[in-house]
Motif scaffolding. Structure first.
Motif, PDB file in Angstrom:
ATOM      1  N   LEU A   1       8.076   1.943   6.218  1.00  0.00           N
ATOM      2  CA  LEU A   1       8.389   1.907   7.644  1.00  0.00           C
ATOM      3  C   LEU A   1       7.688   3.019   8.416  1.00  0.00           C
ATOM      4  O   LEU A   1       7.510   2.910   9.633  1.00  0.00           O
ATOM      5  CB  LEU A   1       9.899   1.986   7.853  1.00  0.00           C
ATOM      6  CG  LEU A   1      10.671   0.747   7.412  1.00  0.00           C
ATOM      7  CD1 LEU A   1      12.167   1.000   7.527  1.00  0.00           C
ATOM      8  CD2 LEU A   1      10.271  -0.472   8.222  1.00  0.00           C
ATOM      9  N   THR A   2       7.290   4.072   7.715  1.00  0.00           N
ATOM     10  CA  THR A   2       6.612   5.173   8.403  1.00  0.00           C
ATOM     11  C   THR A   2       5.086   5.066   8.333  1.00  0.00           C
ATOM     12  O   THR A   2       4.406   5.776   9.055  1.00  0.00           O
ATOM     13  CB  THR A   2       7.037   6.529   7.804  1.00  0.00           C
ATOM     14  OG1 THR A   2       6.677   6.568   6.421  1.00  0.00           O
ATOM     15  CG2 THR A   2       8.530   6.745   7.967  1.00  0.00           C
ATOM     16  N   LEU A   3       4.578   4.196   7.468  1.00  0.00           N
ATOM     17  CA  LEU A   3       3.124   4.073   7.306  1.00  0.00           C
ATOM     18  C   LEU A   3       2.530   3.222   8.418  1.00  0.00           C
ATOM     19  O   LEU A   3       3.121   2.232   8.852  1.00  0.00           O
ATOM     20  CB  LEU A   3       2.774   3.443   5.964  1.00  0.00           C
ATOM     21  CG  LEU A   3       3.053   4.279   4.731  1.00  0.00           C
ATOM     22  CD1 LEU A   3       2.709   3.495   3.478  1.00  0.00           C
ATOM     23  CD2 LEU A   3       2.257   5.568   4.761  1.00  0.00           C
ATOM     24  N   HIS A   4       1.341   3.610   8.836  1.00  0.00           N
ATOM     25  CA  HIS A   4       0.637   2.844   9.861  1.00  0.00           C
ATOM     26  C   HIS A   4      -0.613   2.184   9.305  1.00  0.00           C
ATOM     27  O   HIS A   4      -1.173   1.291   9.925  1.00  0.00           O
ATOM     28  CB  HIS A   4       0.268   3.754  11.044  1.00  0.00           C
ATOM     29  CG  HIS A   4       1.464   4.369  11.688  1.00  0.00           C
ATOM     30  ND1 HIS A   4       2.372   3.647  12.420  1.00  0.00           N
ATOM     31  CD2 HIS A   4       1.925   5.644  11.679  1.00  0.00           C
ATOM     32  CE1 HIS A   4       3.336   4.443  12.855  1.00  0.00           C
ATOM     33  NE2 HIS A   4       3.090   5.666  12.420  1.00  0.00           N
ATOM     34  N   ASP A   5      -1.042   2.617   8.130  1.00  0.00           N
ATOM     35  CA  ASP A   5      -2.237   2.065   7.503  1.00  0.00           C
ATOM     36  C   ASP A   5      -1.836   0.905   6.591  1.00  0.00           C
ATOM     37  O   ASP A   5      -1.143   1.105   5.594  1.00  0.00           O
ATOM     38  CB  ASP A   5      -2.959   3.149   6.705  1.00  0.00           C
ATOM     39  CG  ASP A   5      -4.269   2.663   6.108  1.00  0.00           C
ATOM     40  OD1 ASP A   5      -4.728   1.572   6.509  1.00  0.00           O
ATOM     41  OD2 ASP A   5      -4.821   3.375   5.256  1.00  0.00           O
ATOM     42  N   HIS A   6      -2.258  -0.294   6.936  1.00  0.00           N
ATOM     43  CA  HIS A   6      -1.868  -1.492   6.192  1.00  0.00           C
ATOM     44  C   HIS A   6      -2.358  -1.456   4.747  1.00  0.00           C
ATOM     45  O   HIS A   6      -1.619  -1.819   3.830  1.00  0.00           O
ATOM     46  CB  HIS A   6      -2.399  -2.741   6.896  1.00  0.00           C
ATOM     47  CG  HIS A   6      -2.101  -4.015   6.170  1.00  0.00           C
ATOM     48  ND1 HIS A   6      -0.822  -4.518   6.066  1.00  0.00           N
ATOM     49  CD2 HIS A   6      -2.907  -4.862   5.493  1.00  0.00           C
ATOM     50  CE1 HIS A   6      -0.857  -5.628   5.355  1.00  0.00           C
ATOM     51  NE2 HIS A   6      -2.116  -5.864   4.999  1.00  0.00           N
ATOM     52  N   LYS A   7      -3.582  -1.017   4.533  1.00  0.00           N
ATOM     53  CA  LYS A   7      -4.124  -0.996   3.169  1.00  0.00           C
ATOM     54  C   LYS A   7      -3.357  -0.025   2.284  1.00  0.00           C
ATOM     55  O   LYS A   7      -3.094  -0.313   1.119  1.00  0.00           O
ATOM     56  CB  LYS A   7      -5.608  -0.625   3.193  1.00  0.00           C
ATOM     57  CG  LYS A   7      -6.475  -1.696   3.785  1.00  0.00           C
ATOM     58  CD  LYS A   7      -7.930  -1.313   3.766  1.00  0.00           C
ATOM     59  CE  LYS A   7      -8.757  -2.417   4.405  1.00  0.00           C
ATOM     60  NZ  LYS A   7     -10.173  -2.105   4.422  1.00  0.00           N
ATOM     61  N   TYR A   8      -3.007   1.119   2.838  1.00  0.00           N
ATOM     62  CA  TYR A   8      -2.231   2.092   2.078  1.00  0.00           C
ATOM     63  C   TYR A   8      -0.828   1.546   1.783  1.00  0.00           C
ATOM     64  O   TYR A   8      -0.296   1.749   0.695  1.00  0.00           O
ATOM     65  CB  TYR A   8      -2.150   3.413   2.846  1.00  0.00           C
ATOM     66  CG  TYR A   8      -1.442   4.501   2.092  1.00  0.00           C
ATOM     67  CD1 TYR A   8      -1.968   5.018   0.916  1.00  0.00           C
ATOM     68  CD2 TYR A   8      -0.236   5.012   2.556  1.00  0.00           C
ATOM     69  CE1 TYR A   8      -1.317   6.016   0.224  1.00  0.00           C
ATOM     70  CE2 TYR A   8       0.424   6.008   1.873  1.00  0.00           C
ATOM     71  CZ  TYR A   8      -0.122   6.511   0.704  1.00  0.00           C
ATOM     72  OH  TYR A   8       0.535   7.488   0.003  1.00  0.00           O
TER      73      TYR A   8
END
Length: 127
Positions: A59-66
């Motif tokens: 929920l805190t990530l903004h990088d889709h690949k990561y």
């Protein structure tokens, strides 16, 4: 918040499963059933904690690949933890029953279903 409620309710479900395993262990004079339930429950709690942590992280990530990479790694990690519990039970068959470990894996899952059923019943009564 819901994680805390699930953990608290899972303790009640675990106690019921533990009592049943103690009865079975007493009948068969083999306490590996009880240790299997305990190991399965502890692993189930660990995997639940990993799932909650993974969800919070996603929920805190903004990088889709990561985010996709995190999901893959956590999923494989959970499978390895489940496998390690069963392998340990298979290696220590006289101390830990592998079928009881397998049943212990479902305690948190059963708790989630019980909590959901209780919440639905509350909503239906309120409506």
């Amino acid at each position: 918040m819901i994680e805390k409620q699930i953990r608290q309710t899972s303790i009640k479900v675990f106690i019921v499963a533990l009592l049943i395993s103690l009865i079975v262990s007493y009948i068969f004079k083999n306490y590996s059933y009880t240790t299997g339930i305990i190991l399965g429950y502890l692993i189930s709690l660990l995997v639940f904690k990993i799932t909650v942590s993974m969800t919070d992280l996603l929920l805190t990530l903004h990088d889709h690949k990561y985010a996709v990479l995190v999901v893959y790694v956590m999923f494989i990690g959970k499978l390895v933890i489940y496998a390690a519990g069963l392998i340990l039970a298979i290696k220590l068959t006289s101390y830990i029953n592998y079928f009881a470990v397998f049943l212990g894996y479902f305690i948190v899952k059963i708790t989630i279903y019980v909590n959901e059923a209780v919440e639905r019943r509350k909503k239906n009564r309120a409506a």
